[in-house]
Design a protein around this motif. Structure first.
Motif, PDB file in Angstrom:
ATOM      1  N   GLU A 265       0.832  -1.217   0.000  1.00 43.28           N
ATOM      2  CA  GLU A 265       0.000   0.000   0.000  1.00 43.28           C
ATOM      3  C   GLU A 265       0.853   1.249   0.000  1.00 43.28           C
ATOM      4  OE1 GLU A 265      -3.431  -2.135   2.660  1.00 43.28           O
ATOM      5  OE2 GLU A 265      -2.289  -0.473   3.557  1.00 43.28           O
ATOM      6  N   ASN A 266       1.962   1.196   0.724  1.00 45.87           N
ATOM      7  CA  ASN A 266       2.812   2.372   0.862  1.00 45.87           C
ATOM      8  C   ASN A 266       3.929   2.444  -0.167  1.00 45.87           C
ATOM      9  OD1 ASN A 266       1.428   3.440   3.020  1.00 45.87           O
ATOM     10  ND2 ASN A 266       2.649   2.356   4.549  1.00 45.87           N
ATOM     11  N   GLY A 267       4.055   1.429  -0.985  1.00 46.23           N
ATOM     12  CA  GLY A 267       5.143   1.413  -1.958  1.00 46.23           C
ATOM     13  C   GLY A 267       6.503   1.344  -1.293  1.00 46.23           C
ATOM     14  N   SER A 268       6.564   0.694  -0.130  1.00 44.12           N
ATOM     15  CA  SER A 268       7.819   0.599   0.614  1.00 44.12           C
ATOM     16  C   SER A 268       8.599  -0.660   0.257  1.00 44.12           C
ATOM     17  CB  SER A 268       7.541   0.557   2.123  1.00 44.12           C
ATOM     18  OG  SER A 268       6.672   1.592   2.499  1.00 44.12           O
ATOM     19  N   ILE A 269       9.862  -0.681   0.652  1.00 46.77           N
ATOM     20  CA  ILE A 269      10.691  -1.865   0.485  1.00 46.77           C
ATOM     21  C   ILE A 269      11.005  -2.439   1.859  1.00 46.77           C
ATOM     22  CG2 ILE A 269      12.964  -2.736  -0.231  1.00 46.77           C
ATOM     23  CD1 ILE A 269      12.977  -0.657  -2.448  1.00 46.77           C
ATOM     24  N   ILE A 270      10.726  -3.720   2.039  1.00 50.13           N
ATOM     25  CA  ILE A 270      11.058  -4.403   3.294  1.00 50.13           C
ATOM     26  C   ILE A 270      12.455  -5.001   3.175  1.00 50.13           C
ATOM     27  CG2 ILE A 270      10.491  -6.331   4.831  1.00 50.13           C
ATOM     28  CD1 ILE A 270       7.591  -6.140   3.687  1.00 50.13           C
ATOM     29  N   PRO A 292       2.726 -14.492  -0.369  1.00 53.91           N
ATOM     30  CA  PRO A 292       2.433 -14.060  -1.741  1.00 53.91           C
ATOM     31  C   PRO A 292       2.565 -12.554  -1.880  1.00 53.91           C
ATOM     32  CG  PRO A 292       0.715 -15.517  -0.913  1.00 53.91           C
ATOM     33  CD  PRO A 292       1.609 -15.210   0.250  1.00 53.91           C
ATOM     34  N   GLY A 293       3.193 -12.151  -2.962  1.00 53.44           N
ATOM     35  CA  GLY A 293       3.352 -10.719  -3.209  1.00 53.44           C
ATOM     36  C   GLY A 293       4.618 -10.135  -2.614  1.00 53.44           C
ATOM     37  N   ALA A 294       5.316 -10.931  -1.792  1.00 55.01           N
ATOM     38  CA  ALA A 294       6.500 -10.389  -1.128  1.00 55.01           C
ATOM     39  C   ALA A 294       7.610 -10.041  -2.110  1.00 55.01           C
ATOM     40  CB  ALA A 294       7.023 -11.375  -0.088  1.00 55.01           C
ATOM     41  N   LYS A 295       7.675 -10.753  -3.206  1.00 57.60           N
ATOM     42  CA  LYS A 295       8.779 -10.515  -4.151  1.00 57.60           C
ATOM     43  C   LYS A 295       8.723  -9.108  -4.748  1.00 57.60           C
ATOM     44  CE  LYS A 295       9.164 -14.183  -6.937  1.00 57.60           C
ATOM     45  NZ  LYS A 295       8.182 -15.255  -6.693  1.00 57.60           N
ATOM     46  N   GLU A 296       7.563  -8.484  -4.690  1.00 54.36           N
ATOM     47  CA  GLU A 296       7.472  -7.134  -5.251  1.00 54.36           C
ATOM     48  C   GLU A 296       7.823  -6.060  -4.247  1.00 54.36           C
ATOM     49  OE1 GLU A 296       3.402  -7.426  -6.320  1.00 54.36           O
ATOM     50  OE2 GLU A 296       3.893  -7.760  -8.436  1.00 54.36           O
ATOM     51  N   VAL A 297       7.941  -6.456  -2.969  1.00 55.45           N
ATOM     52  CA  VAL A 297       8.160  -5.437  -1.943  1.00 55.45           C
ATOM     53  C   VAL A 297       9.327  -5.747  -1.008  1.00 55.45           C
ATOM     54  CG1 VAL A 297       5.733  -4.754  -1.937  1.00 55.45           C
ATOM     55  CG2 VAL A 297       6.534  -6.482  -0.296  1.00 55.45           C
ATOM     56  N   ALA A 298       9.948  -6.905  -1.157  1.00 51.33           N
ATOM     57  CA  ALA A 298      10.961  -7.256  -0.161  1.00 51.33           C
ATOM     58  C   ALA A 298      12.240  -7.834  -0.745  1.00 51.33           C
ATOM     59  CB  ALA A 298      10.383  -8.261   0.842  1.00 51.33           C
ATOM     60  N   TRP A 317      24.326 -13.949   2.822  1.00 53.33           N
ATOM     61  CA  TRP A 317      23.807 -13.634   1.486  1.00 53.33           C
ATOM     62  C   TRP A 317      22.625 -12.692   1.555  1.00 53.33           C
ATOM     63  CZ3 TRP A 317      22.583 -18.289   3.885  1.00 53.33           C
ATOM     64  CH2 TRP A 317      21.210 -18.577   4.050  1.00 53.33           C
ATOM     65  N   THR A 318      22.350 -12.069   0.424  1.00 47.59           N
ATOM     66  CA  THR A 318      21.157 -11.242   0.262  1.00 47.59           C
ATOM     67  C   THR A 318      20.438 -11.727  -0.986  1.00 47.59           C
ATOM     68  OG1 THR A 318      22.018  -9.285   1.379  1.00 47.59           O
ATOM     69  CG2 THR A 318      20.353  -8.897  -0.288  1.00 47.59           C
ATOM     70  N   ALA A 319      19.126 -11.889  -0.863  1.00 46.48           N
ATOM     71  CA  ALA A 319      18.316 -12.329  -2.001  1.00 46.48           C
ATOM     72  C   ALA A 319      17.453 -11.159  -2.451  1.00 46.48           C
ATOM     73  CB  ALA A 319      17.437 -13.508  -1.593  1.00 46.48           C
ATOM     74  N   ILE A 320      17.593 -10.769  -3.720  1.00 47.71           N
ATOM     75  CA  ILE A 320      16.803  -9.643  -4.244  1.00 47.71           C
ATOM     76  C   ILE A 320      16.024 -10.116  -5.463  1.00 47.71           C
ATOM     77  CG2 ILE A 320      16.836  -7.263  -5.042  1.00 47.71           C
ATOM     78  CD1 ILE A 320      19.458  -6.839  -3.724  1.00 47.71           C
ATOM     79  N   PRO A 321      14.695 -10.184  -5.350  1.00 47.74           N
ATOM     80  CA  PRO A 321      13.890 -10.662  -6.476  1.00 47.74           C
ATOM     81  C   PRO A 321      13.948  -9.694  -7.651  1.00 47.74           C
ATOM     82  CG  PRO A 321      12.589 -10.507  -4.450  1.00 47.74           C
ATOM     83  CD  PRO A 321      13.861  -9.794  -4.199  1.00 47.74           C
ATOM     84  N   LYS A 322      13.771 -10.248  -8.832  1.00 45.80           N
ATOM     85  CA  LYS A 322      13.766  -9.432 -10.040  1.00 45.80           C
ATOM     86  C   LYS A 322      12.585  -8.470 -10.061  1.00 45.80           C
ATOM     87  CE  LYS A 322      15.826 -13.301 -12.539  1.00 45.80           C
ATOM     88  NZ  LYS A 322      16.026 -14.145 -11.355  1.00 45.80           N
ATOM     89  N   GLU A 323      11.512  -8.863  -9.350  1.00 54.48           N
ATOM     90  CA  GLU A 323      10.289  -8.057  -9.363  1.00 54.48           C
ATOM     91  C   GLU A 323      10.402  -6.792  -8.524  1.00 54.48           C
ATOM     92  OE1 GLU A 323      10.616 -11.284  -8.944  1.00 54.48           O
ATOM     93  OE2 GLU A 323       8.800 -12.408  -9.434  1.00 54.48           O
TER      94      GLU A 323
ATOM     95  N   ASP B  32       4.658  -5.482 -13.174  1.00 54.07           N
ATOM     96  CA  ASP B  32       3.481  -4.629 -13.136  1.00 54.07           C
ATOM     97  C   ASP B  32       3.574  -3.604 -12.029  1.00 54.07           C
ATOM     98  OD1 ASP B  32       1.755  -7.650 -13.742  1.00 54.07           O
ATOM     99  OD2 ASP B  32       2.169  -6.030 -15.175  1.00 54.07           O
ATOM    100  N   TYR B  33       4.092  -4.083 -10.876  1.00 57.63           N
ATOM    101  CA  TYR B  33       4.067  -3.256  -9.700  1.00 57.63           C
ATOM    102  C   TYR B  33       5.404  -2.539  -9.507  1.00 57.63           C
ATOM    103  CZ  TYR B  33       4.319  -2.057  -4.772  1.00 57.63           C
ATOM    104  OH  TYR B  33       4.506  -1.385  -3.589  1.00 57.63           O
ATOM    105  N   ARG B  34       5.345  -1.273  -9.119  1.00 61.13           N
ATOM    106  CA  ARG B  34       6.572  -0.560  -8.773  1.00 61.13           C
ATOM    107  C   ARG B  34       6.441  -0.036  -7.350  1.00 61.13           C
ATOM    108  NH1 ARG B  34       7.667   3.451 -13.943  1.00 61.13           N
ATOM    109  NH2 ARG B  34       7.652   1.830 -15.550  1.00 61.13           N
ATOM    110  N   THR B  35       7.534  -0.089  -6.587  1.00 56.31           N
ATOM    111  CA  THR B  35       7.476   0.510  -5.260  1.00 56.31           C
ATOM    112  C   THR B  35       7.451   2.025  -5.460  1.00 56.31           C
ATOM    113  OG1 THR B  35       9.861   0.758  -5.030  1.00 56.31           O
ATOM    114  CG2 THR B  35       8.899  -1.348  -4.309  1.00 56.31           C
ATOM    115  N   LYS B  36       7.302   2.741  -4.350  1.00 55.94           N
ATOM    116  CA  LYS B  36       7.344   4.198  -4.454  1.00 55.94           C
ATOM    117  C   LYS B  36       8.675   4.729  -3.950  1.00 55.94           C
ATOM    118  CE  LYS B  36       2.387   4.992  -4.083  1.00 55.94           C
ATOM    119  NZ  LYS B  36       1.532   4.454  -3.010  1.00 55.94           N
ATOM    120  N   VAL B  37       9.678   3.857  -3.924  1.00 57.64           N
ATOM    121  CA  VAL B  37      10.987   4.274  -3.454  1.00 57.64           C
ATOM    122  C   VAL B  37      11.785   4.776  -4.642  1.00 57.64           C
ATOM    123  CG1 VAL B  37      13.088   3.542  -2.268  1.00 57.64           C
ATOM    124  CG2 VAL B  37      10.886   2.525  -1.652  1.00 57.64           C
ATOM    125  N   ALA B  38      12.267   6.017  -4.538  1.00 55.68           N
ATOM    126  CA  ALA B  38      13.041   6.581  -5.634  1.00 55.68           C
ATOM    127  C   ALA B  38      14.417   5.927  -5.683  1.00 55.68           C
ATOM    128  CB  ALA B  38      13.195   8.086  -5.425  1.00 55.68           C
TER     129      ALA B  38
END
Lengths: 462, 421
Positions: A265-270, A292-298, A317-323, B32-38
């Protein structure tokens, strides 16, 4: 014997600080303390820059962000206290349940792989120079398949490092100074400290013991150690550690689903720290990517330190999804790759050989045994404090026991325990204001030391 | 589908990126989705990938194109010779001991194990007044440089620079001190603007020039006049053959103005093992009198958790009586390689610098564009080098050739180069 931290203290403010118990200031004023025997070198505590007026100074200004830090990093501070105590009581058998330092030997299947790699480096065929900064391919693939099978995280999403602590700072460098961040309160001090260093925060506000511009997400017994997200301000980055250091609490699937939703909702990165995932005993998630959905935000940070005793070997290690992408669509992993290629040169090849052995079938079994041993320690400590009538938290899904001492200053309790039982713990306020009134007891230690420590606790608090 | 190692370029005249083939793998349609982090704006300023992964990528491409060619790499300065036995076995033993109760060790001091700090001080800084407590052991100079928050690329990342000027290829807000044959590879300090930090590498990568005592005295004087801090990179000091200073601390007064960074990579072949150190003298003070060492210590305790103990055991072994002799012969091997290559290029009538105090040769191709020369050498002799412009605009007409390699490859490369003319 672990190496003693040689602590060149930064200027310690003489007024109230997160790390200095009010009663102990008199022990810490300007003095040169020579520590003989096993501990050598001069520990200098400076309360102000102690230079003569005539000493040459450059014209380079000090990085003002470093000036914001209130005292030394927490764990060297604990070490300093332990050393001072050992000086004062040279015959005491000091038991360390403070710094979360592993004590049990590394399983042979893992060390022999490292020995073999070392020998191989002295042969023409076995010698290797620079490795890929992201880590050896085989290891990256093995980490992906061991920890993220069926979660859609692949080999090239994994960046091997020299440990979570280094990665946390590299991630801060990645995000830059213009981002806002949220942390759990209490939390592992590296998140806040690295944020201060990178210039993301304001000054430290003594009345509330918080840095300006950081959103502290309180985690207490009252809210089940999961923050009430409806009261949390939006920030760009959210640091979340589960199972948690220091409280030991592992967030449930339902709670993590809420967290992921909140981030979305906040467009944040975890930034999800899963360094203790293998300690989970129930069906709490072991990775954020189970949601579900974590790959887009974390993105997720982890480590071999507490699984394989790699605290001194250095591998994580650090895992960073392509999404995971920035607001302009640019992939976060791509920038992290650049950071890794410019500010780092790969984890030690010998450590990586050890890591590969860790995630072999035999290695995984061996790591579970080591983890199991520390879990038994944890159970013993939990039982002890429970039997003494304390409110005890954690200890089920993590090697930390979070003991409540309502209404007391945690540094005072720390000092009293140290003075009366010669056991080193960690005061909760070292992890943030939400830790005040708690003591963290870590469960790493030889069995006999843990048992002895518990005997002494029983004596003190009976 | 996004590939994390795909390369993208913003064409920049001075940097000369003639590769039309590289396409940026666009992930925008896939996500599809983008965070709002610049995105961190300083990352956007970086012009292209870090130089050496770029060279690797070119090598890979070439090998695909010519699967039967024996490509010889004199590009990335990667060591090739095996570790001395005494060093490897000390690490093997250390690793083995970690599986025993008495030999197990957990966290080490973030600054490094005391014994190693002391050994580094005594080996490299004997009689220079540098003590063990001023030595910080690291996982290599590349990491330390970022922890010191400087150098061009990480300078850009940390935000100390401005945008790049497309014509000259320079970042704004960085003072570039030109080093070339015209000034004996030592900058004209009277023309240099004052900056807070001065990065100085000697023996130099890529030019191979080792500054003389007199030149370094001028540099220290310059830093003193301006109140600047020198970050002195001495990673190649061990390669000096002509008595040039091996440490900035050989210059009186340097302990008040300089930090020194070094590494076991090119001394003991530790490019993959990862071990180095930084010296921060206690006398080095900020403008307000605060000791730089206190802040560096704080950084090391917060952003790092110490170099691998196994690597440190290896480092200690390499500084032991037996080990030290062994690493000297390792370095001598590469120095002999350098001599061979130097002779080769000179016989081709090319003005060649370096190769005497460093494992790098800096070959001059006047009037040419280094990426073109790089491509030509690669195409015609299957030898990888590094185009000088990858190191900055003043490298435009030069090619860097490293002296790391198996002797037979060095000899083969020499043969192929001689046949070029």
């Amino acid at each position: 014997m672990s190496a003693i931290h040689q602590n060149l203290s930064t200027a310690i403010s003489s007024s109230a600080s997160t790390f200095l118990g009010y009663n102990n200031l008199k022990n810490i004023k300007s003095s040169n303390v020579s520590l003989p025997g096993r501990i050598s070198g001069v520990v200098k505590c400076v309360s102000s820059p102690s230079v003569e007026k005539t000493a040459y100074k450059t014209k380079v200004s000090r990085n003002e962000n470093l000036a914001k830090l209130q005292a030394g990093y927490l764990f060297p501070e604990i070490a300093r206290r332990r050393n001072a105590h050992m000086l004062k009581y040279p015959d005491a058998q000091v038991i360390s349940l403070g710094i979360g330092d592993t004590t049990e030997p590394i399983p042979e299947v893992i060390t022999s792989a490292m020995s073999m790699r070392s020998y191989a480096l002295s042969t023409v065929d076995g010698y290797s120079g620079y490795g890929a900064e992201q880590g050896e391919k085989q290891l990256r693939a093995a980490i992906a398949s061991t920890y993220y099978a069926d979660l859609g995280i692949e080999e090239d999403d994994i960046f091997v490092s020299d440990g979570a602590k280094s990665d946390i700072s590299r991630l801060q460098v990645l995000f830059g100074s213009n981002v806002t961040m949220a942390v759990q309160d209490p939390s592992y001090p590296a998140y806040v400290d690295s944020s201060v260093i990178l210039g993301q925060t304001g000054q430290f506000q003594k009345e509330v013991e918080k840095y300006g511009n950081i959103e502290y997400m309180r985690c207490t017994p009252e809210n089940g150690f999961f923050p009430d997200l409806s009261t949390v301000r939006r920030t760009d980055i959210i640091f979340f550690c589960s199972p948690n250091n220091p409280t030991g609490y592992a967030a449930s699937r339902e709670q993590l689903t809420k967290l992921v939703q909140f981030a979305k909702e906040n467009g944040s990165i975890i930034v999800y720290d899963s360094a203790y995932a293998m300690y989970v005993s129930d069906d709490s998630p072991r990775s954020i990517f189970e949601i579900p959905g974590a790959k887009e935000v974390a993105l997720e940070v982890s480590s071999f330190s507490k699984y394989a005793g790699f605290t001194g070997v250095r591998l994580g290690w650090t895992a960073i999804p392509k999404e995971l992408v920035y607001s302009d669509g640019f992939p976060v992993a791509k920038d992290f790759n650049r950071i890794v290629c410019t500010c780092f040169n790969g984890a030690s090849n010998i450590a990586q050989a050890g890591g590969l052995a860790c995630v072999s079938d035999e290695g995984i079994k061996a790591m579970h045994e080591v983890v199991g041993f520390y879990k038994e320690n944890t159970a013993i400590i939990v039982d002890t404090f429970n039997s003494l009538g304390f409110k005890v938290y954690g200890g089920k899904n993590a090697p930390y026991v979070w003991v409540h001492f309502p209404g007391q200053s945690s540094w005072d309790v720390f000092s009293e325990i140290l003075e009366k039982t010669h056991v080193v713990t960690t005061p909760g306020s070292g992890f943030g204001p939400g830790g005040e009134g708690f003591i963290r007891v870590s469960a790493f230690g030889h069995r006999e030391n843990v048992l002895e420590a518990c005997r002494r606790f029983k004596q003190l608090y009976k | 589908m996004y590939k994390s190692l795909s390369l993208s370029f913003m064409p920049c005249k001075a940097m000369l990126q003639p590769r039309a083939r590289i396409t940026r793998q666009d992930s925008e349609n896939f996500v599809d989705y983008r965070t709002k982090v610049a995105r961190n704006p300083t990352m956007e300023r970086l012009q292209r990938n870090y130089l050496f992964p770029e060279i690797s990528a070119r090598e890979a491409e070439h090998m695909e194109k010519y699967p039967n060619a024996k490509v010889i790499s004199l590009g990335i300065g990667d060591t090739t010779q095996p570790l001395p036995d005494v060093v490897a076995s000390s690490m093997a033993n250390y690793a083995h001991n970690l599986s025993t109760r008495t030999g197990y060790r957990g966290y080490g001091a973030e600054q490094g194990c005391k014994e190693l700090r002391k050994a580094i001080a005594e080996t490299f800084y004997k009689d220079m007044g540098i003590q063990g407590k001023e030595v910080f052991v690291s996982d290599g100079a590349q990491c330390d440089i970022s922890r010191l928050q400087a150098y061009v690329d990480s300078s850009v990342i940390i935000g100390q620079t401005g945008d790049v000027e497309n014509e000259s290829g320079r970042y704004r807000n960085i003072e570039y001190m030109k080093c070339g044959p015209h000034n004996s590879f030592f900058p004209n300090l009277s023309k240099a603007a004052r900056t807070d930090i001065i990065f100085f590498c000697s023996p130099n990568n890529p030019t191979g020039h080792a500054a003389s005592r007199e030149q370094l005295e001028r540099l220290v004087g310059f830093a003193q006049e301006n109140g600047s801090i020198i970050v002195y990179d001495s990673a190649y000091a061990f390669y000096i053959t002509d008595g040039s200073p091996r440490s900035i601390y050989e210059i009186p007064g340097a302990e008040k103005v300089a930090i020194e960074v070094s590494s076991f990579s090119k001394i003991a072949g530790f490019t993959g093992v990862r071990l180095g150190w930084t010296v921060v003298p206690e006398q080095l003070l900020y403008a307000n009198g605060f000791p730089v060492i206190n802040d560096f210590n704080r950084i090391v305790c917060t952003c790092f958790n110490g170099a691998s103990r196994i690597a440190q055991a290896g480092g200690l072994a390499s500084l032991s009586k037996h080990g030290y002799k062994a690493v000297i012969s390792l370095v001598d091997y590469y120095k002999e390689n350098a001599e061979i290559l130097l002779e080769t290029f000179e016989s081709l009538g090319l003005r060649t610098y370096g190769g005497v105090n460093a494992p790098y040769l800096w070959v001059h191709f006047p009037g040419s564009n280094s990426w073109d020369v790089f491509n030509e050498i690669l195409e015609k002799t299957h030898i990888i080098t590094v185009p000088g412009s990858g190191f900055g605009p003043a490298g435009k007409e030069f090619i860097r050739v490293t002296a790391f390699g198996h002797r037979e490859n060095i000899l083969e490369a020499s043969k192929r180069l001689r046949s070029l003319l």
